[in-house]
Write a protein that holds these residues in place. Structure first.
Motif, PDB file in Angstrom:
ATOM      1  N   TYR A  14     -17.278   4.780  -8.270  1.00  0.00           N
ATOM      2  CA  TYR A  14     -16.374   4.008  -8.926  1.00  0.00           C
ATOM      3  C   TYR A  14     -14.983   4.002  -8.554  1.00  0.00           C
ATOM      4  CZ  TYR A  14     -13.893   1.822 -12.801  1.00  0.00           C
ATOM      5  OH  TYR A  14     -12.927   1.125 -13.688  1.00  0.00           O
ATOM      6  N   LYS A  15     -14.507   5.290  -7.928  1.00  0.00           N
ATOM      7  CA  LYS A  15     -13.121   5.519  -7.408  1.00  0.00           C
ATOM      8  C   LYS A  15     -13.231   4.803  -6.069  1.00  0.00           C
ATOM      9  CE  LYS A  15     -12.047   9.880  -9.542  1.00  0.00           C
ATOM     10  NZ  LYS A  15     -12.156  11.446  -9.409  1.00  0.00           N
TER      11      LYS A  15
ATOM     12  N   TYR B 249      -6.720   8.841  -6.614  1.00  0.00           N
ATOM     13  CA  TYR B 249      -6.886   7.342  -6.965  1.00  0.00           C
ATOM     14  C   TYR B 249      -6.142   6.975  -8.410  1.00  0.00           C
ATOM     15  CZ  TYR B 249     -10.611   7.611  -3.596  1.00  0.00           C
ATOM     16  OH  TYR B 249     -11.357   7.433  -2.517  1.00  0.00           O
ATOM     17  N   GLU B 250      -5.617   5.764  -8.289  1.00  0.00           N
ATOM     18  CA  GLU B 250      -5.270   5.032  -9.303  1.00  0.00           C
ATOM     19  C   GLU B 250      -6.287   4.072 -10.104  1.00  0.00           C
ATOM     20  OE1 GLU B 250      -1.964   2.049 -10.953  1.00  0.00           O
ATOM     21  OE2 GLU B 250      -1.442   3.431  -9.405  1.00  0.00           O
ATOM     22  N   LEU B 251      -7.044   4.443 -11.104  1.00  0.00           N
ATOM     23  CA  LEU B 251      -8.126   3.638 -11.650  1.00  0.00           C
ATOM     24  C   LEU B 251      -7.579   2.423 -12.355  1.00  0.00           C
ATOM     25  CD1 LEU B 251     -10.726   6.301 -12.385  1.00  0.00           C
ATOM     26  CD2 LEU B 251     -10.671   4.946 -10.245  1.00  0.00           C
TER      27      LEU B 251
ATOM     28  N   GLY C 201     -10.696   1.976  -7.207  1.00  0.00           N
ATOM     29  CA  GLY C 201      -9.859   2.668  -7.230  1.00  0.00           C
ATOM     30  C   GLY C 201      -8.632   2.459  -6.188  1.00  0.00           C
ATOM     31  N   LYS C 202      -7.446   2.467  -6.418  1.00  0.00           N
ATOM     32  CA  LYS C 202      -6.413   2.377  -5.501  1.00  0.00           C
ATOM     33  C   LYS C 202      -5.681   3.618  -5.215  1.00  0.00           C
ATOM     34  CE  LYS C 202      -2.116   0.977  -6.689  1.00  0.00           C
ATOM     35  NZ  LYS C 202      -1.011   0.210  -6.973  1.00  0.00           N
ATOM     36  N   PRO C 203      -5.929   4.154  -3.812  1.00  0.00           N
ATOM     37  CA  PRO C 203      -5.575   5.196  -3.352  1.00  0.00           C
ATOM     38  C   PRO C 203      -3.722   5.419  -3.564  1.00  0.00           C
ATOM     39  CG  PRO C 203      -6.524   4.575  -1.568  1.00  0.00           C
ATOM     40  CD  PRO C 203      -6.476   3.297  -2.602  1.00  0.00           C
ATOM     41  N   VAL C 204      -3.447   6.593  -4.098  1.00  0.00           N
ATOM     42  CA  VAL C 204      -2.109   6.886  -4.405  1.00  0.00           C
ATOM     43  C   VAL C 204      -1.511   8.218  -3.563  1.00  0.00           C
ATOM     44  CG1 VAL C 204      -2.049   5.685  -6.654  1.00  0.00           C
ATOM     45  CG2 VAL C 204      -2.722   8.019  -6.627  1.00  0.00           C
ATOM     46  N   ARG C 205      -2.396   9.190  -3.378  1.00  0.00           N
ATOM     47  CA  ARG C 205      -1.915  10.304  -2.570  1.00  0.00           C
ATOM     48  C   ARG C 205      -2.841  10.450  -1.374  1.00  0.00           C
ATOM     49  NH1 ARG C 205      -2.147  15.799  -5.313  1.00  0.00           N
ATOM     50  NH2 ARG C 205      -3.705  15.050  -5.710  1.00  0.00           N
TER      51      ARG C 205
END
Length: 69
Positions: free
Chosen positions: A54-55, A9-11, A59-63
């Motif tokens: 929170y993720k 995730y990108e937080l 969060g934005k999934p990146v993988r």
């Protein structure tokens, strides 16, 4: 059937307004626990649960990984 598993995730750098109340309600903990887990970096079972919620919320999934079942 394919299953998508999120690996990373990108937080956000700055948590959005009202994050404590939303995460606390979803995780079933107090707002102080959310603050301590995210801002203070505390570890433990409740803090790990808070970080996971929170993720998922902010969060934005990146993988991702696609698994055939």
């Amino acid at each position: 059937m394919k299953t998508v598993i999120i690996k990373g995730y990108e937080l956000p750098l700055v948590p959005p307004t009202g994050y404590k109340k939303a995460v606390a309600k979803a995780a079933g903990v107090s707002e102080k626990t959310v603050y301590n887990a995210i801002k203070g970096g505390l570890r433990g079972p409740q803090s790990d649960k808070v970080m996971q919620v929170y993720k998922e919320l902010y969060g934005k999934p990146v993988r991702t990984e696609v698994v055939d079942k």
